[in-house]
Write an enzyme that holds these catalytic residues in place. Structure first.
Site, mmCIF file in Angstrom:
data_model
loop_
_atom_site.group_PDB
_atom_site.id
_atom_site.type_symbol
_atom_site.label_atom_id
_atom_site.label_comp_id
_atom_site.label_asym_id
_atom_site.label_seq_id
_atom_site.Cartn_x
_atom_site.Cartn_y
_atom_site.Cartn_z
ATOM 1 N N LYS A 115 0.795 -1.224 0.000
ATOM 2 C CA LYS A 115 0.000 0.000 0.000
ATOM 3 C C LYS A 115 0.835 1.285 0.000
ATOM 4 C CE LYS A 115 -3.978 0.188 0.440
ATOM 5 N NZ LYS A 115 -5.127 0.114 -0.498
ATOM 6 N N ASP A 168 -8.517 0.012 6.571
ATOM 7 C CA ASP A 168 -8.693 -1.222 7.306
ATOM 8 C C ASP A 168 -7.331 -1.800 7.684
ATOM 9 O OD1 ASP A 168 -8.168 -1.979 4.696
ATOM 10 O OD2 ASP A 168 -10.248 -2.541 4.308
#
Ligand SMILES: Cc1ncc(COP(=O)(O)O)c(C=O)c1O
Length: 342
Positions: A67, A92
């Site tokens: 990410k 999340d």
């Protein structure tokens, strides 16, 4: 619920690729190195294909997930336009940690909204990066709305979100550009072009990057793109099946990074256009894939190992395999987007 979708004509299509130069920027970050693309002959034998290669994101830029590729480029672009802003996001897990890391890198504050189901250790890892963590009574989609409202309330706050909605498209586009670094690396690492690329999908931004990369104008070899989601959060599968964006309600899953009920509005038209197939997998299937990859020497968490579970669900079924039209010599790439941190 339907757990399979296939539209074989999709890979003939072409989609514009984002233009940004995230790859060059990533090369300037301390500790940047391409992550390994690991050949796993045992899986090739099991699946009856030529090669299976696992893109192992467990060590990406000192974090345990891909990410940061998107977060770093988006934070850099945002701060160039609005220097000194407090960076706000919802997550999340992996995206929030990456934004927190980049805020520290650029010397600004980060405030990260998290859903109530987030494991305490996941929230702690975000806080350890120096961010303020705000737990929201609700799911991931609720956390995204809270973060957007919070960021919008003051001009010195900037939202760095990894999903798009109407009127919020620029930052997610930078995030997708950032993810393309992973695919540029894969291309340099492959000896033969990929025939199937399996992508773990939450809101679909990574899958958008994959489709944009492999369907770009002038790129002749179009691999099949397989979207893999938890069976409790399969919003892309539901949307492709219905041929319109469908919001699904979600439940707890071990694939925490994929626990999203709403497809990104920027990802949707791209996936509709160029994603060949989508499959939903269970927690048990993902956990088995975690174990199997671990035994084969690849550290992969449930959201990353989901791609192995998805490829198994696709290729071990004769009708699905036929629909994908893969031959015995095919090159299959599994994006394992996070390491096993448990
Ligand atoms: C480990 C991991 N894999 C895959 C994804 C899916 O990415 P996207 O939400 O862009 O579909 C995420 C998203 O957070 C993730 O954390």
């Amino acid at each position: 619920m339907n757990s399979w979708y296939c539209a074989p004509g999709s890979r003939e299509r072409t989609v514009d690729r984002s233009a940004g130069d995230a790859f060059a920027f990533h090369g300037t970050l301390p500790g940047y190195a391409p992550t390994p693309l690991v050949p796993v002959p045992a899986l090739a034998a099991e699946l009856g294909v030529g090669d299976v290669l696992v893109k192992d994101e467990s060590t990406r830029l000192g974090l345990s997930a891909f990410k940061v590729l998107g977060a770093s480029w988006a934070c850099r672009q945002v701060l160039e336009q609005r220097p000194g802003s407090t960076l706000v996001t919802a997550t999340d897990g992996n995206h929030g940690r990456a934004v927190a890391r980049m805020a520290a890198h650029f010397g600004v504050e980060a405030i990260v909204f998290v859903p109530e189901v987030m494991l305490p250790e996941t929230a702690a890892r975000i806080a350890e990066e120096g961010a303020t963590v705000v737990r929201v009574a609700g799911d991931y989609d609720t956390a995204v709305r809270r973060a957007a409202d919070f960021a919008g309330a003051q001009p010195d706050r900037a939202l760095v979100q990894d999903t798009a909605w109407d009127g919020y498209e620029q930052v997610p586009a930078w995030i997708v550009e950032g993810y393309q670094t992973l695919l540029v690396e894969v291309d340099a690492q492959l000896e033969r072009p990929a025939d199937l690329v399996a992508v773990p999908v939450g809101v679909g931004s990574l899958a958008e990057a994959v489709v944009r990369h492999y369907r770009r104008p002038g790129y002749a070899h179009h691999p099949r793109v397989l979207s893999v989601e938890p069976d409790t959060a399969a919003c892309v599968l539901a949307s492709l099946t219905a041929d319109r964006p469908v919001r699904v309600s979600t439940a707890a899953t071990v694939m925490a990074g994929l626990n999203c009920g709403t497809v990104s509005t920027s990802a949707w038209p791209v996936l509709r256009q160029g994603c060949d197939a989508a499959v939903a997998v269970s927690d048990d299937e993902a956990l088995r894939a975690v174990d199997d990859l671990g035994q084969l020497g690849v550290s992969s968490g449930p959201s990353g190992a989901a791609t192995l579970a998805g490829v198994r669900a696709a290729l071990n079924d004769v009708a699905r395999r036929t629909a994908l039209d893969l031959d015995d010599d095919a090159v299959v790439v599994l994006l394992s987007t996070e390491g096993n941190t448990r």
